[in-house]
Write a protein that holds these residues in place. Structure first.
Motif, PDB file in Angstrom:
ATOM      1  N   GLU A   1       7.605  -5.961   4.077  1.00 47.54           N
ATOM      2  CA  GLU A   1       7.715  -7.240   4.781  1.00 47.54           C
ATOM      3  C   GLU A   1       8.248  -7.066   6.196  1.00 47.54           C
ATOM      4  O   GLU A   1       7.933  -7.851   7.089  1.00 47.54           O
ATOM      5  CB  GLU A   1       8.626  -8.184   3.996  1.00 47.54           C
ATOM      6  CG  GLU A   1       8.599  -9.619   4.485  1.00 47.54           C
ATOM      7  CD  GLU A   1       9.265 -10.590   3.529  1.00 47.54           C
ATOM      8  OE1 GLU A   1       9.533 -11.729   3.960  1.00 47.54           O
ATOM      9  OE2 GLU A   1       9.513 -10.216   2.372  1.00 47.54           O
ATOM     10  N   TYR A   2       9.047  -6.025   6.411  1.00 43.85           N
ATOM     11  CA  TYR A   2       9.724  -5.905   7.699  1.00 43.85           C
ATOM     12  C   TYR A   2       9.449  -4.604   8.446  1.00 43.85           C
ATOM     13  O   TYR A   2       9.802  -4.492   9.618  1.00 43.85           O
ATOM     14  CB  TYR A   2      11.237  -6.046   7.494  1.00 43.85           C
ATOM     15  CG  TYR A   2      11.634  -7.413   6.999  1.00 43.85           C
ATOM     16  CD1 TYR A   2      11.654  -8.507   7.856  1.00 43.85           C
ATOM     17  CD2 TYR A   2      11.964  -7.624   5.663  1.00 43.85           C
ATOM     18  CE1 TYR A   2      12.003  -9.771   7.416  1.00 43.85           C
ATOM     19  CE2 TYR A   2      12.322  -8.886   5.203  1.00 43.85           C
ATOM     20  CZ  TYR A   2      12.337  -9.950   6.078  1.00 43.85           C
ATOM     21  OH  TYR A   2      12.680 -11.209   5.625  1.00 43.85           O
TER      22      TYR A   2
ATOM     23  N   ARG B   1      -0.003  -6.420   9.500  1.00 43.33           N
ATOM     24  CA  ARG B   1       0.816  -7.363   8.732  1.00 43.33           C
ATOM     25  C   ARG B   1       0.023  -8.638   8.485  1.00 43.33           C
ATOM     26  O   ARG B   1      -0.514  -9.249   9.419  1.00 43.33           O
ATOM     27  CB  ARG B   1       2.117  -7.666   9.461  1.00 43.33           C
ATOM     28  CG  ARG B   1       2.987  -8.719   8.763  1.00 43.33           C
ATOM     29  CD  ARG B   1       4.465  -8.540   9.063  1.00 43.33           C
ATOM     30  NE  ARG B   1       5.009  -7.394   8.329  1.00 43.33           N
ATOM     31  CZ  ARG B   1       5.527  -6.325   8.906  1.00 43.33           C
ATOM     32  NH1 ARG B   1       5.547  -6.237  10.223  1.00 43.33           N
ATOM     33  NH2 ARG B   1       6.012  -5.342   8.179  1.00 43.33           N
TER      34      ARG B   1
ATOM     35  N   ASN C   1      -5.927  -6.758   8.377  1.00 46.11           N
ATOM     36  CA  ASN C   1      -5.589  -6.253   7.042  1.00 46.11           C
ATOM     37  C   ASN C   1      -6.188  -4.876   6.799  1.00 46.11           C
ATOM     38  O   ASN C   1      -5.519  -3.967   6.296  1.00 46.11           O
ATOM     39  CB  ASN C   1      -6.090  -7.237   5.977  1.00 46.11           C
ATOM     40  CG  ASN C   1      -5.790  -6.774   4.564  1.00 46.11           C
ATOM     41  OD1 ASN C   1      -4.642  -6.640   4.171  1.00 46.11           O
ATOM     42  ND2 ASN C   1      -6.843  -6.523   3.795  1.00 46.11           N
TER      43      ASN C   1
ATOM     44  N   VAL D   1       4.793  -2.023  11.781  1.00 46.83           N
ATOM     45  CA  VAL D   1       3.550  -1.392  11.327  1.00 46.83           C
ATOM     46  C   VAL D   1       3.198  -0.167  12.164  1.00 46.83           C
ATOM     47  O   VAL D   1       2.513   0.743  11.685  1.00 46.83           O
ATOM     48  CB  VAL D   1       2.381  -2.405  11.318  1.00 46.83           C
ATOM     49  CG1 VAL D   1       2.590  -3.463  10.256  1.00 46.83           C
ATOM     50  CG2 VAL D   1       2.203  -3.057  12.690  1.00 46.83           C
TER      51      VAL D   1
ATOM     52  N   ASN E   1      -4.330  -9.666  -0.536  1.00 42.47           N
ATOM     53  CA  ASN E   1      -4.611  -9.196   0.824  1.00 42.47           C
ATOM     54  C   ASN E   1      -6.104  -9.218   1.116  1.00 42.47           C
ATOM     55  O   ASN E   1      -6.533  -9.527   2.226  1.00 42.47           O
ATOM     56  CB  ASN E   1      -4.075  -7.779   1.015  1.00 42.47           C
ATOM     57  CG  ASN E   1      -2.574  -7.757   1.211  1.00 42.47           C
ATOM     58  OD1 ASN E   1      -1.866  -8.629   0.721  1.00 42.47           O
ATOM     59  ND2 ASN E   1      -2.089  -6.756   1.913  1.00 42.47           N
TER      60      ASN E   1
ATOM     61  N   CYS F   1      -1.283 -13.068  13.096  1.00 40.95           N
ATOM     62  CA  CYS F   1      -2.316 -12.176  12.564  1.00 40.95           C
ATOM     63  C   CYS F   1      -3.688 -12.542  13.126  1.00 40.95           C
ATOM     64  O   CYS F   1      -4.458 -11.670  13.538  1.00 40.95           O
ATOM     65  CB  CYS F   1      -2.306 -12.260  11.037  1.00 40.95           C
ATOM     66  SG  CYS F   1      -3.457 -11.143  10.233  1.00 40.95           S
TER      67      CYS F   1
ATOM     68  N   THR G   1       3.350 -15.997  10.799  1.00 44.07           N
ATOM     69  CA  THR G   1       2.782 -14.673  10.521  1.00 44.07           C
ATOM     70  C   THR G   1       1.265 -14.760  10.448  1.00 44.07           C
ATOM     71  O   THR G   1       0.555 -13.891  10.964  1.00 44.07           O
ATOM     72  CB  THR G   1       3.347 -14.109   9.200  1.00 44.07           C
ATOM     73  OG1 THR G   1       4.773 -14.040   9.293  1.00 44.07           O
ATOM     74  CG2 THR G   1       2.791 -12.719   8.915  1.00 44.07           C
TER      75      THR G   1
ATOM     76  N   VAL H   1       1.947  -5.783   4.163  1.00 41.06           N
ATOM     77  CA  VAL H   1       1.062  -4.910   4.941  1.00 41.06           C
ATOM     78  C   VAL H   1      -0.243  -4.707   4.182  1.00 41.06           C
ATOM     79  O   VAL H   1      -0.244  -4.601   2.949  1.00 41.06           O
ATOM     80  CB  VAL H   1       1.751  -3.553   5.206  1.00 41.06           C
ATOM     81  CG1 VAL H   1       0.799  -2.552   5.851  1.00 41.06           C
ATOM     82  CG2 VAL H   1       2.978  -3.753   6.079  1.00 41.06           C
TER      83      VAL H   1
ATOM     84  N   ILE I   1       4.559 -12.087   2.663  1.00 39.31           N
ATOM     85  CA  ILE I   1       4.310 -11.342   3.896  1.00 39.31           C
ATOM     86  C   ILE I   1       4.365  -9.851   3.570  1.00 39.31           C
ATOM     87  O   ILE I   1       5.297  -9.388   2.902  1.00 39.31           O
ATOM     88  CB  ILE I   1       5.352 -11.691   4.965  1.00 39.31           C
ATOM     89  CG1 ILE I   1       5.251 -13.179   5.327  1.00 39.31           C
ATOM     90  CG2 ILE I   1       5.160 -10.826   6.218  1.00 39.31           C
ATOM     91  CD1 ILE I   1       6.361 -13.673   6.245  1.00 39.31           C
TER      92      ILE I   1
END
Length: 474
Positions: free
Chosen positions: A79-80, A296, A291, A83, A303, A222, A218, A15, A13
């Motif tokens: 990951e956390y 995320r 993306n 965004v 990605n 998304c 996730t 960005v 996970i």
């Protein structure tokens, strides 16, 4: 050196927009901070300089590499991190010419001078970067390589021994596709069952199940965000989001208030061939538009190819099997992760090393294999599905216009997803004993193709569509 790779190494996970050019440099910056701490230099550092080389330099701005290293040096976790905070942090660094190193110490930082784009390539890998910390009486330098999928190494591979020790704990250590198949045959088990036993040597069953579902949720979120977001993607190409309009035409007047309710509504929509094509494409577009907007996503295995696996798994859940739930989701993700790890060991998942066959091709193979197993395919058929998917991506170039993961990258995810479904169906209808091309052979062929490919087709934006279409044309 044999390598132990967990499902959670292949499905990370993070960005957007790029695992090798965003997530990798971000993680490298974090590792550099850890080294400064180990050397007791963090609190005495007055300045940090970052040198980007090769593909990181040539397409770094379009892939937000400069932003990633700033965020990593600031002590943010990809990951956390919320965004919505990214833009605020970057604007602050640029306007104040200061960076909060490790979220502990304010230092001077001039983006124009302290991030240097060097077009020359370092010999070890196309994605090289060097961090230098300056103190009152010392300089400390460390070089990292982003080798694809968010994986970061140093040339000396200081973690090789540790990795080997972890691998030895696996009851079923796998280096190639044939070894995996042999375990399945001798143990009379599915691929997902072999993978689950390996994962249990590192984590509890509760942790494995929780993390697999966190990955899926996730992915689902998304897709949901992408299908409900409209407008122009950042970067200057004026690429308009398409998932929103496509989704509106497909979903109709359905009412829902969450991603899970949305999934249930899709199950009730009309299912014809054209609608299926549109839904799968819509799911893939949605992920890669998120993306491209630094949202995320789950790196799967990169990605730039993050939309293939969610789109195919969503297809299975909303079209193929309405009774499917957590059991099938976890099964799907474990198979996908294992197949991806075999490609990484035997070839590459870095577009800077192998072109887009290393990203979309591998993700399509991962998705095809996973879909084949949850649809009842044998381990032989599962590997055949992966082989078919990759066989028809061999030689695919990486030529992003403007160095952005937008054109042709977003659409390529839709094509990879459709090919994965087709590959799984072909494998299911074939006696795997009659297969002419083993999975290991196509992985070897992919690696040879990667080595033979001209460097301008390896994520440098120096060939293909990247030069045939001018940014001004967009």
């Amino acid at each position: 050196m044999e390598e132990c790779i967990s499902v959670f190494d292949m499905l990370k996970i993070g960005v957007g927009p790029s695992s090798s050019h965003t997530l990798g440099p971000w993680r490298a910056a974090e590792r550099f901070l850890a080294e400064l701490n180990q050397e007791n230099l963090l609190n005495t550092t007055t300045r940090v300089k970052v040198d980007l080389y090769g593909s990181l330099s040539l397409t770094g701005v379009g892939h937000a590499t400069d932003l990633a290293v700033m965020l990593g040096l600031s002590g943010q976790d990809p990951e956390y991190i919320p965004v919505e905070n990214i833009d605020k942090i970057i604007k602050s660094i640029k306007s104040t010419h200061q960076l909060n190193l490790g979220n502990q110490l304010l230092i001077s930082f001039d983006v124009e001078k302290d991030i240097v784009f060097n077009k020359n390539f370092l010999p070890f890998h196309a994605n090289g970067m060097t961090f230098t910390a300056f103190t009152s009486n010392k300089e400390y330098t460390s070089t990292f390589y982003s080798i694809g999928g968010g994986f970061v190494v140093k040339e000396e591979r200081v973690n090789a021994k540790k990795k080997h020790q972890i691998k030895c704990a696996f009851p079923y250590p796998v280096q190639n596709a044939q070894e995996l198949l042999d375990y399945c045959t001798t143990q009379n088990r599915k691929i997902s069952e072999v993978v689950y036993d390996n994962e249990k040597s590192m984590r509890s069953e509760e942790e494995i199940d929780k993390e697999l579902m966190r990955i899926w949720n996730t992915m689902l979120e998304c897709m949901y965000i992408g299908c409900h977001s409209e407008g122009i993607l950042p970067g200057g190409l004026n690429v308009r989001r398409r998932a929103f309009d496509m989704h509106q035409g497909l979903i109709g007047l359905s009412n829902y208030n969450s991603p899970q309710e949305w999934l249930e509504c899709i199950r009730k929509t009309e299912v014809k061939f054209r609608q299926i094509l549109k839904w799968v494409s819509c799911f893939a577009l949605a992920v890669n538009e998120v993306n491209a907007a630094l949202g995320r996503v789950v790196t799967a295995p990169t990605n730039g190819s993050a939309g293939v696996i969610p789109a195919v798994l969503m297809y299975y859940l909303v079209i193929e099997n309405h009774q499917a739930g957590e059991k099938e989701i976890k099964q799907f993700l474990m198979v996908a992760g294992e197949i991806g790890s075999i490609f990484k060991k035997g070839s590459t998942i870095s577009a800077a090393m192998g072109g887009c066959q290393a990203e979309i091709g591998v993700s399509s193979a991962m998705a095809a294999a996973a879909l084949c197993e949850v649809m009842g395919g044998t381990p032989d058929q599962v590997q055949m599905a992966a082989e078919i998917a990759m066989e028809h991506h061999l030689g695919l170039t990486c030529d992003p216009i403007g160095g952005l993961v937008q054109i042709p990258c977003i659409e390529r995810n839709t094509m990879g997803a459709i090919k994965a479904i087709n590959a799984a169906e072909l494998a299911m209808e074939t006696d795997a004993k009659n297969a002419k091309v083993p999975l290991d052979k196509v992985i070897n062929t992919m690696w040879q193709t990667a080595k033979d490919m001209n460097s301008k087709y390896k994520e440098t934006s120096e060939g293909g569509l990247a030069v045939a279409v001018n940014v001004a044309d967009c």
